[in-house]
Design an enzyme around this catalytic site. Sequence first.
Site, PDB file in Angstrom:
ATOM      1  N   ASP A   1       0.772  -1.234   0.053  1.00  9.87           N
ATOM      2  CA  ASP A   1       0.126  -0.123  -0.099  1.00  9.87           C
ATOM      3  C   ASP A   1       0.894   1.079   0.138  1.00  9.87           C
ATOM      4  O   ASP A   1       1.865   1.246   0.569  1.00  9.87           O
ATOM      5  CB  ASP A   1      -0.941  -0.158   1.062  1.00  9.87           C
TER       6      ASP A   1
ATOM      7  N   GLU B   1       0.921  -0.447  -5.124  1.00  9.55           N
ATOM      8  CA  GLU B   1       0.023   0.448  -5.430  1.00  9.55           C
ATOM      9  C   GLU B   1       0.726   1.841  -5.546  1.00  9.55           C
ATOM     10  O   GLU B   1       1.221   2.352  -4.435  1.00  9.55           O
ATOM     11  CB  GLU B   1      -0.886   0.613  -4.216  1.00  9.55           C
TER      12      GLU B   1
END
Length: 735
Positions: free
Chosen positions: A416, A469
């Site tokens: 993330d 990401e």
Amino acid sequence: MSLPLSQPAYDDSLLPGESNIDALVRGEHADPFAVLGPHDDGEGTVVRVYLPHAVAVDLLARDSQAKLADMQASRVPGLFVCRLAEAQPYLLRIRWAQGEQLTEDPYSFAPLLGEMDLYLFAEGNHRDLGRCFGAQCLSVDGVAGVRFAVWAPNARRVSVVGPFNGWDGRRHPMRLRHPAGVWEIFIPRLAPGEVYKYEVLGPHGILPLKADPVALATETPPNTASMVAAPLAHPWRDQAWMERRTARQAANAPMAIYELHVGSWRREEGGALPSWRQLTERLIPYVKEMGYTHVELLPIMEHPFGGSWGYQPLSQFAPSARYGRREDFAAFIDACHQADIGVILDWVPAHFPTDTHGLGRFDGTALYEYDHPFEGFHQDWDTFIYNLGRTEVHGFMIASALHWLREFHVDGLRVDAVASMLYRDYSRKDGEWIPNRHGGRENLEAIDFLRHLNEVVKAEAPGAMMIAEESTAWPGVSKPAAEGGLGFDYKWNMGWMHDTLKYMAEDPIHRTYHHDRMTFGLIYAFSERFILPISHDEVVHGKRSLIDKMPGDRWQKFANLRAYLAFMWSMPGKKLLFMGCEFGQWREWSHDHELDWYLLNYDDHQGVQQLVRDLNRLYRHERALHQQDCVPEGFQWLIGDDRHNSVFSWLRWSGKGEPLLVVANFTPVVRHGYRIGVPSGGNWQEALNSDAECYGGSNVGNAGGVVADELASHGQPFSLNLKLPPLGVLIMRPA
């Protein structure tokens, strides 16, 4: 034979000295093992125990439990002493006001952590912290108990506290292992299920009780204590999956990922959170029936605030207790694998929350985080930023990644917020960030960490994939570190997602002016290995649900949604779709409620679900749709410039030269006699029509197929004369 009993009374020579006594009583002794436990004084073995609130203590032989000595209460309440003629293993029989306790003396055990463990931890290369630090159930000299180990180099004293010692930090102060800054203690007779925390005396005083950074289990939130866990004893039955995994997750394999939040996919009766066992029974058959290859779970690492959806975790080694035991989590993954479903976890190495029981200022100093707020505090998320330039923190996070991949057989980690890690000025104004040592904006420590992480994962967890990401134009995210890249296997294509969703939100009459949004992504589509994500972030915080982004009346909204999904599934790149989007949920996603499953009582919602099911089936069956996802040879534009009609057409090619034709019409107008070139003659069948009646469409099409004319068009030797459905996508293959 029992040894002679100790003297019935003590003298001051048995006491450790005033400074030591004062430090013990104040809970400030930095080396309690130097005072407590057995010590040779030249005349025998002096045994000292400090047990505040104990009434009396007897010393018993460990083997026979014969009494060796009545330990004498000293002038210091709780401090008991005696002398044995010779050293031998012993037990303590402690009488408390509420009862009697029989146990070994924690201070009679030698250091347990190996020098190699400490060395590897200090240099950031300990790969197995989950089986070394934290609370480890083991036996020492035949005595079962728990060894605790925690890193707190700037602490003046660290104690393990819990119900077993009345949360009294004076009872079990730990031994400091120099120079690693690691504290340890073995507490006999503790068992799995015990809850505990660390009481830390920092440079400036006692800190709020801290949870264990390497806890393997935790209490269920809102409780915040760590929990002793036995070694994972799941009998894995996923050998067949693990042997095929590398091929199943390769760039030439189909990957259709169902992203979900465990707590809100489907609730139990009364709105209760689901358990891993219930998800095994309900989620796996659904994912299998829908044709997905993988599930991706929003972070399931323990996190104090449910509203963070798991993106502010504090326990990087413990599955959330909200959904059951770690054994149940392992069984869920095993069941997924036996159903040929891969499991990806979202994992957060960028930042962590500021809760006082967490990692922040863990030993009274900035230990896991950068000290300066321009480096160590994330203003957008009100979180601390990991100092990945510190070797111990660097190694801690790599060990966390490996823990999920090896301990739980997880098939991949989606990392993330990579963009926030790469840039020191991420979401900061001028004057609010500190340049790197070269004066630049790149976070060199985080870059080194990501490269090292991906190299280690490839070596230690073969076949597992790492997904970034990453929302910027950072080059080489999915290129090997040896070639100057970051070493990820895949990158989320955030640019494609934003561009195409903006296009779809336009009224069809205006789409002619935004035509490039649908074609721009193909300029860079093969610069990385991409996943096309329609994720949870796109259906929350006022962004509206996926279907509600679509313009027009109800019929047009559904037609637009079906066309967009068919467009996405036929473009280069692996696929990811957030839960609820597969049946057109109207409401924005809320972590507090389950999906609106009742919508499947309506034909148009059933139609979207059936379309996704058929897209997944087609995507897996047709090699042209996945085999060359990541190379330019797999894609060929036929029509990319018909902005007037908002029509697009392209060919997808398999590695063996098998073509599929895709035609998309993003207006509500039926296009009659639309000619498109194709590479071969004969009959071309409709493999999928997003406007088919079974999906809730108007059933405009080409009666299942068209015979190619020997008329060159669009650089192809043959062509098809097609009827294009309104707001529809056709996927055609040669018969």
